[in-house]
Scaffold this motif. Structure first.
Motif, PDB file in Angstrom:
ATOM      1  N   SER A   1       0.820  -1.216   0.000  1.00 23.46           N
ATOM      2  CA  SER A   1       0.000   0.000   0.000  1.00 23.46           C
ATOM      3  C   SER A   1       0.851   1.262   0.000  1.00 23.46           C
ATOM      4  CB  SER A   1      -0.921   0.002   1.227  1.00 23.46           C
ATOM      5  OG  SER A   1      -0.143  -0.012   2.420  1.00 23.46           O
ATOM      6  N   TYR A   2       2.103   1.128   0.372  1.00 22.15           N
ATOM      7  CA  TYR A   2       2.968   2.306   0.418  1.00 22.15           C
ATOM      8  C   TYR A   2       3.813   2.460  -0.842  1.00 22.15           C
ATOM      9  CZ  TYR A   2       5.823  -1.501   2.366  1.00 22.15           C
ATOM     10  OH  TYR A   2       6.447  -2.694   2.595  1.00 22.15           O
ATOM     11  N   CYS A   3       3.448   1.722  -1.885  1.00 22.15           N
ATOM     12  CA  CYS A   3       4.183   1.809  -3.148  1.00 22.15           C
ATOM     13  C   CYS A   3       3.305   2.390  -4.246  1.00 22.15           C
ATOM     14  CB  CYS A   3       4.660   0.429  -3.595  1.00 22.15           C
ATOM     15  SG  CYS A   3       5.844  -0.350  -2.493  1.00 22.15           S
TER      16      CYS A   3
ATOM     17  N   LYS B   1      -0.021   6.387 -32.800  1.00 22.57           N
ATOM     18  CA  LYS B   1      -0.173   7.820 -32.520  1.00 22.57           C
ATOM     19  C   LYS B   1      -1.431   8.370 -33.180  1.00 22.57           C
ATOM     20  CE  LYS B   1       4.633   9.125 -31.684  1.00 22.57           C
ATOM     21  NZ  LYS B   1       5.836   9.829 -32.189  1.00 22.57           N
ATOM     22  N   GLY B   2      -2.138   9.167 -32.406  1.00 18.71           N
ATOM     23  CA  GLY B   2      -3.375   9.747 -32.918  1.00 18.71           C
ATOM     24  C   GLY B   2      -4.583   8.847 -32.755  1.00 18.71           C
ATOM     25  N   ARG B   3      -4.352   7.591 -32.395  1.00 19.41           N
ATOM     26  CA  ARG B   3      -5.475   6.651 -32.225  1.00 19.41           C
ATOM     27  C   ARG B   3      -5.572   6.129 -30.792  1.00 19.41           C
ATOM     28  NH1 ARG B   3      -5.342   1.940 -34.700  1.00 19.41           N
ATOM     29  NH2 ARG B   3      -3.060   1.785 -34.785  1.00 19.41           N
ATOM     30  N   PHE B   4      -4.447   5.937 -30.124  1.00 18.42           N
ATOM     31  CA  PHE B   4      -4.428   5.416 -28.757  1.00 18.42           C
ATOM     32  C   PHE B   4      -4.063   6.534 -27.793  1.00 18.42           C
ATOM     33  CE2 PHE B   4      -3.262   0.700 -29.771  1.00 18.42           C
ATOM     34  CZ  PHE B   4      -4.325   0.650 -30.661  1.00 18.42           C
ATOM     35  N   THR B   5      -4.719   6.533 -26.636  1.00 20.94           N
ATOM     36  CA  THR B   5      -4.431   7.526 -25.608  1.00 20.94           C
ATOM     37  C   THR B   5      -4.189   6.814 -24.289  1.00 20.94           C
ATOM     38  OG1 THR B   5      -5.864   9.127 -26.705  1.00 20.94           O
ATOM     39  CG2 THR B   5      -5.244   9.582 -24.418  1.00 20.94           C
ATOM     40  N   ILE B   6      -3.050   7.088 -23.692  1.00 24.69           N
ATOM     41  CA  ILE B   6      -2.718   6.497 -22.404  1.00 24.69           C
ATOM     42  C   ILE B   6      -3.034   7.488 -21.300  1.00 24.69           C
ATOM     43  CG2 ILE B   6      -0.314   7.288 -22.455  1.00 24.69           C
ATOM     44  CD1 ILE B   6       0.477   4.640 -21.128  1.00 24.69           C
ATOM     45  N   SER B   7      -3.530   6.972 -20.191  1.00 25.42           N
ATOM     46  CA  SER B   7      -3.811   7.831 -19.034  1.00 25.42           C
ATOM     47  C   SER B   7      -3.648   6.990 -17.774  1.00 25.42           C
ATOM     48  CB  SER B   7      -5.211   8.429 -19.108  1.00 25.42           C
ATOM     49  OG  SER B   7      -6.191   7.404 -19.116  1.00 25.42           O
ATOM     50  N   ARG B   8      -3.694   7.655 -16.632  1.00 27.01           N
ATOM     51  CA  ARG B   8      -3.461   6.911 -15.406  1.00 27.01           C
ATOM     52  C   ARG B   8      -4.245   7.499 -14.238  1.00 27.01           C
ATOM     53  NH1 ARG B   8       2.655   8.992 -13.835  1.00 27.01           N
ATOM     54  NH2 ARG B   8       2.142  11.196 -13.765  1.00 27.01           N
ATOM     55  N   ASP B   9      -4.464   6.652 -13.257  1.00 21.95           N
ATOM     56  CA  ASP B   9      -5.072   7.045 -11.992  1.00 21.95           C
ATOM     57  C   ASP B   9      -4.048   6.691 -10.927  1.00 21.95           C
ATOM     58  OD1 ASP B   9      -8.153   6.109 -10.216  1.00 21.95           O
ATOM     59  OD2 ASP B   9      -6.416   7.286  -9.622  1.00 21.95           O
ATOM     60  N   ASN B  10      -3.259   7.658 -10.531  1.00 19.46           N
ATOM     61  CA  ASN B  10      -2.162   7.384  -9.607  1.00 19.46           C
ATOM     62  C   ASN B  10      -2.639   6.851  -8.274  1.00 19.46           C
ATOM     63  OD1 ASN B  10      -0.241   8.193 -11.443  1.00 19.46           O
ATOM     64  ND2 ASN B  10      -0.126  10.281 -10.677  1.00 19.46           N
ATOM     65  N   ALA B  11      -3.753   7.380  -7.806  1.00 26.17           N
ATOM     66  CA  ALA B  11      -4.242   6.985  -6.481  1.00 26.17           C
ATOM     67  C   ALA B  11      -4.558   5.495  -6.413  1.00 26.17           C
ATOM     68  CB  ALA B  11      -5.472   7.798  -6.119  1.00 26.17           C
TER      69      ALA B  11
ATOM     70  N   ASN C   1       5.488   5.887  -1.394  1.00 29.34           N
ATOM     71  CA  ASN C   1       4.736   7.128  -1.200  1.00 29.34           C
ATOM     72  C   ASN C   1       4.847   7.617   0.241  1.00 29.34           C
ATOM     73  OD1 ASN C   1       2.937   5.524   0.335  1.00 29.34           O
ATOM     74  ND2 ASN C   1       1.688   5.096  -1.483  1.00 29.34           N
ATOM     75  N   GLY C   2       5.578   6.875   1.059  1.00 30.68           N
ATOM     76  CA  GLY C   2       5.869   7.320   2.407  1.00 30.68           C
ATOM     77  C   GLY C   2       4.821   6.980   3.443  1.00 30.68           C
ATOM     78  N   PHE C   3       3.697   6.406   3.016  1.00 32.41           N
ATOM     79  CA  PHE C   3       2.632   6.105   3.975  1.00 32.41           C
ATOM     80  C   PHE C   3       2.900   4.755   4.639  1.00 32.41           C
ATOM     81  CE2 PHE C   3       0.053   9.700   3.342  1.00 32.41           C
ATOM     82  CZ  PHE C   3       0.103  10.029   1.996  1.00 32.41           C
ATOM     83  N   THR C   4       3.939   4.739   5.435  1.00 30.97           N
ATOM     84  CA  THR C   4       4.333   3.529   6.128  1.00 30.97           C
ATOM     85  C   THR C   4       5.220   3.903   7.300  1.00 30.97           C
ATOM     86  OG1 THR C   4       5.564   1.447   5.928  1.00 30.97           O
ATOM     87  CG2 THR C   4       6.312   3.274   4.561  1.00 30.97           C
ATOM     88  N   THR C   5       5.261   3.018   8.267  1.00 25.96           N
ATOM     89  CA  THR C   5       6.155   3.244   9.401  1.00 25.96           C
ATOM     90  C   THR C   5       7.545   2.703   9.136  1.00 25.96           C
ATOM     91  OG1 THR C   5       5.384   1.199  10.429  1.00 25.96           O
ATOM     92  CG2 THR C   5       4.259   3.243  11.049  1.00 25.96           C
ATOM     93  N   TYR C   6       7.684   1.975   8.013  1.00 27.46           N
ATOM     94  CA  TYR C   6       9.005   1.474   7.637  1.00 27.46           C
ATOM     95  C   TYR C   6       9.901   2.642   7.262  1.00 27.46           C
ATOM     96  CZ  TYR C   6       6.956  -3.214   7.294  1.00 27.46           C
ATOM     97  OH  TYR C   6       6.335  -4.399   7.542  1.00 27.46           O
ATOM     98  N   THR C   7      11.191   2.398   7.343  1.00 24.13           N
ATOM     99  CA  THR C   7      12.127   3.422   6.914  1.00 24.13           C
ATOM    100  C   THR C   7      12.016   3.610   5.410  1.00 24.13           C
ATOM    101  OG1 THR C   7      13.901   1.828   6.517  1.00 24.13           O
ATOM    102  CG2 THR C   7      13.736   2.763   8.751  1.00 24.13           C
ATOM    103  N   PHE C   8      12.517   4.739   4.924  1.00 27.90           N
ATOM    104  CA  PHE C   8      12.498   4.990   3.489  1.00 27.90           C
ATOM    105  C   PHE C   8      13.254   3.896   2.760  1.00 27.90           C
ATOM    106  CE2 PHE C   8      12.348   7.299  -0.403  1.00 27.90           C
ATOM    107  CZ  PHE C   8      13.557   7.035  -1.022  1.00 27.90           C
ATOM    108  N   ARG C   9      14.385   3.507   3.321  1.00 30.74           N
ATOM    109  CA  ARG C   9      15.213   2.503   2.658  1.00 30.74           C
ATOM    110  C   ARG C   9      14.476   1.176   2.534  1.00 30.74           C
ATOM    111  NH1 ARG C   9      21.504   1.150   4.238  1.00 30.74           N
ATOM    112  NH2 ARG C   9      21.893  -0.380   2.605  1.00 30.74           N
ATOM    113  N   ARG C  10      13.817   0.774   3.604  1.00 31.42           N
ATOM    114  CA  ARG C  10      13.086  -0.494   3.593  1.00 31.42           C
ATOM    115  C   ARG C  10      11.901  -0.432   2.646  1.00 31.42           C
ATOM    116  NH1 ARG C  10      10.725  -4.717   6.749  1.00 31.42           N
ATOM    117  NH2 ARG C  10       9.164  -5.598   5.317  1.00 31.42           N
TER     118      ARG C  10
END
Length: 136
Positions: free
Chosen positions: A28-30, A66-76, A105-114
Motif C-alpha cells: 500500500s505504500y508503493c 499515434k493519434g489513435r491510442f491515448t494512455i492515461s493513469r489514476d495514480n491513487a 509514497n511514504g505512507f508507512t512506518t518502515y524506513t524509506f530505505r526499507r
C-alpha cells in the motif's frame, strides 16, 4: 507480492474502440508506473505507450498508434488505461502491462530505505495480458 492485472480486451470490427485497464496491487505504500506493450502472433513484443512517472505525465506512443491510442493513469489507484480508437486489424495482439518504475509514497512506518526496497521489487513484473482482436 505484487500483481499486475489487465482487462478490457475483446473483439471489435475495424474502426471500433476499446478501453484497456491495468492495475498493479502490492504494498500500500508503493506507487507503480506502468507501460503498455503488445505482442501479435509470430512477432516480438513491442512497446505501445508509456507515460512519464513525473508530475507532468508526458506520454510517448509508438508511431503505429499515434493519434489513435491515448494512455492515461489514476495514480491513487495504481491504474493505467489505454483508450484505443480507430482500431485496425494490425492492432490485433495480446496487450500487456509492465511495471517500469516503483517508489514509496511514504505512507508507512518502515524506513524509506526499507519501503523503497520493497517497492523496487515490483519493477519488471508483467501482467498476463488481455487479448484484442480486430476484424476487417
Amino acid at each position: 507480492q505484487v500483481h499486475v492485472v489487465e482487462s478490457g480486451g475483446g473483439s471489435v470490427e475495424t474502426g471500433g474502440s476499446l478501453r484497456l485497464s491495468c492495475t498493479a496491487s502490492g504494498y500500500s505504500y508503493c506507487n507503480y508506473d506502468m507501460s503498455w506493450y503488445r505482442q501479435a502472433p509470430g512477432k516480438e513484443r513491442e512497446l505501445v505507450s508509456t507515460i512519464d512517472g513525473d508530475k507532468d505525465g508526458t506520454a510517448t506512443s509508438a508511431d503505429s498508434v499515434k493519434g489513435r491510442f491515448t494512455i492515461s493513469r489514476d495514480n491513487a489507484n495504481n491504474t493505467l488505461y489505454l483508450q484505443m480508437d480507430s482500431l485496425e486489424p494490425e492492432d490485433t495482439a495480446m496487450y500487456y502491462c509492465k511495471i517500469v518504475r516503483a517508489y514509496t509514497n511514504g505512507f508507512t512506518t518502515y524506513t524509506f530505505r526499507r519501503s523503497q526496497a520493497d517497492c523496487l521489487g515490483g519493477v519488471g513484473i508483467w501482467g498476463r495480458g488481455t487479448q484484442v482482436t480486430v476484424s476487417s
